[in-house]
Design a protein around this motif. Sequence first.
Motif, short mmCIF file in Angstrom:
data_model
loop_
_atom_site.label_atom_id
_atom_site.label_comp_id
_atom_site.label_asym_id
_atom_site.label_seq_id
_atom_site.Cartn_x
_atom_site.Cartn_y
_atom_site.Cartn_z
N ILE A 78 -10.94 1.72 -1.51
CA ILE A 78 -10.39 1.55 -0.16
C ILE A 78 -9.43 2.67 0.18
O ILE A 78 -9.49 3.26 1.26
CB ILE A 78 -9.71 0.17 -0.02
N SER A 79 -8.53 3.01 -0.76
CA SER A 79 -7.58 4.09 -0.48
C SER A 79 -8.29 5.43 -0.34
O SER A 79 -7.88 6.28 0.44
CB SER A 79 -6.52 4.16 -1.57
N GLU A 80 -9.37 5.62 -1.08
CA GLU A 80 -10.15 6.86 -0.96
C GLU A 80 -10.82 6.96 0.40
O GLU A 80 -10.87 8.03 1.01
CB GLU A 80 -11.21 6.89 -2.07
N GLU A 81 -11.33 5.85 0.90
CA GLU A 81 -12.00 5.85 2.20
C GLU A 81 -11.01 5.98 3.36
O GLU A 81 -11.32 6.56 4.38
CB GLU A 81 -12.82 4.57 2.37
N LEU A 82 -9.81 5.43 3.20
CA LEU A 82 -8.83 5.48 4.28
C LEU A 82 -8.08 6.81 4.34
O LEU A 82 -7.61 7.21 5.39
CB LEU A 82 -7.82 4.34 4.13
N SER A 83 -7.97 7.49 3.24
CA SER A 83 -7.23 8.74 3.19
C SER A 83 -8.07 9.88 3.77
O SER A 83 -9.21 10.08 3.35
CB SER A 83 -6.85 9.07 1.75
N PRO A 84 -7.52 10.64 4.72
CA PRO A 84 -8.31 11.73 5.30
C PRO A 84 -8.35 12.98 4.43
O PRO A 84 -9.10 13.89 4.70
CB PRO A 84 -7.59 12.02 6.62
N THR A 85 -7.52 13.05 3.40
CA THR A 85 -7.47 14.25 2.58
C THR A 85 -8.39 14.13 1.37
O THR A 85 -8.80 13.04 0.99
CB THR A 85 -6.04 14.52 2.08
N GLN B 196 -8.88 -7.78 -12.97
CA GLN B 196 -7.93 -6.73 -12.59
C GLN B 196 -8.62 -5.38 -12.47
O GLN B 196 -8.29 -4.58 -11.61
CB GLN B 196 -6.79 -6.66 -13.59
N SER B 197 -9.57 -5.10 -13.36
CA SER B 197 -10.27 -3.81 -13.29
C SER B 197 -11.12 -3.73 -12.02
O SER B 197 -11.22 -2.68 -11.40
CB SER B 197 -11.12 -3.60 -14.53
N ILE B 198 -11.73 -4.84 -11.64
CA ILE B 198 -12.52 -4.85 -10.40
C ILE B 198 -11.60 -4.67 -9.20
O ILE B 198 -11.91 -3.91 -8.28
CB ILE B 198 -13.33 -6.16 -10.29
N ASN B 199 -10.45 -5.35 -9.21
CA ASN B 199 -9.48 -5.19 -8.12
C ASN B 199 -8.98 -3.75 -8.04
O ASN B 199 -8.81 -3.21 -6.95
CB ASN B 199 -8.31 -6.15 -8.29
N GLY B 200 -8.73 -3.14 -9.19
CA GLY B 200 -8.28 -1.75 -9.21
C GLY B 200 -9.33 -0.81 -8.66
O GLY B 200 -9.01 0.12 -7.91
N LYS B 201 -10.58 -1.05 -9.00
CA LYS B 201 -11.67 -0.22 -8.47
C LYS B 201 -11.82 -0.38 -6.97
O LYS B 201 -12.02 0.59 -6.25
CB LYS B 201 -12.99 -0.57 -9.17
#
Length: 92
Positions: free
Chosen positions: A13-20, A3-8
């Motif tokens: 992924i969300s950090e790379e996809l978010s433009p802000t 779960q910790s690996i999935n969370g990371k």
Amino acid sequence: MNQSINGKVESKISEELSPTRNLTGLHLKIVGSIAIIWSLFQLWYASPFPFMFDIGMFKGLPARAIHLGFALTLAFLIYPISKKKKFLYLIF
């Protein structure tokens, strides 16, 4: 452990996809204060107070230029120019 690996992985992924940027610390305070000052400018410009006190009256073009300046400043501070994380190199 899985779960910790999935969370990371999900956070990456969300950090790379978010433009802000994730705003924290001094950067957050600067962006927040610019946004508040911009709001106060808009309230002043739309109110009858400049005519009552005979100060701070802007005609159309200078008011639009100030508005655009606030907008561009916030846009460059919130959205990154490159994928690398830089902290306020444009200002300082």
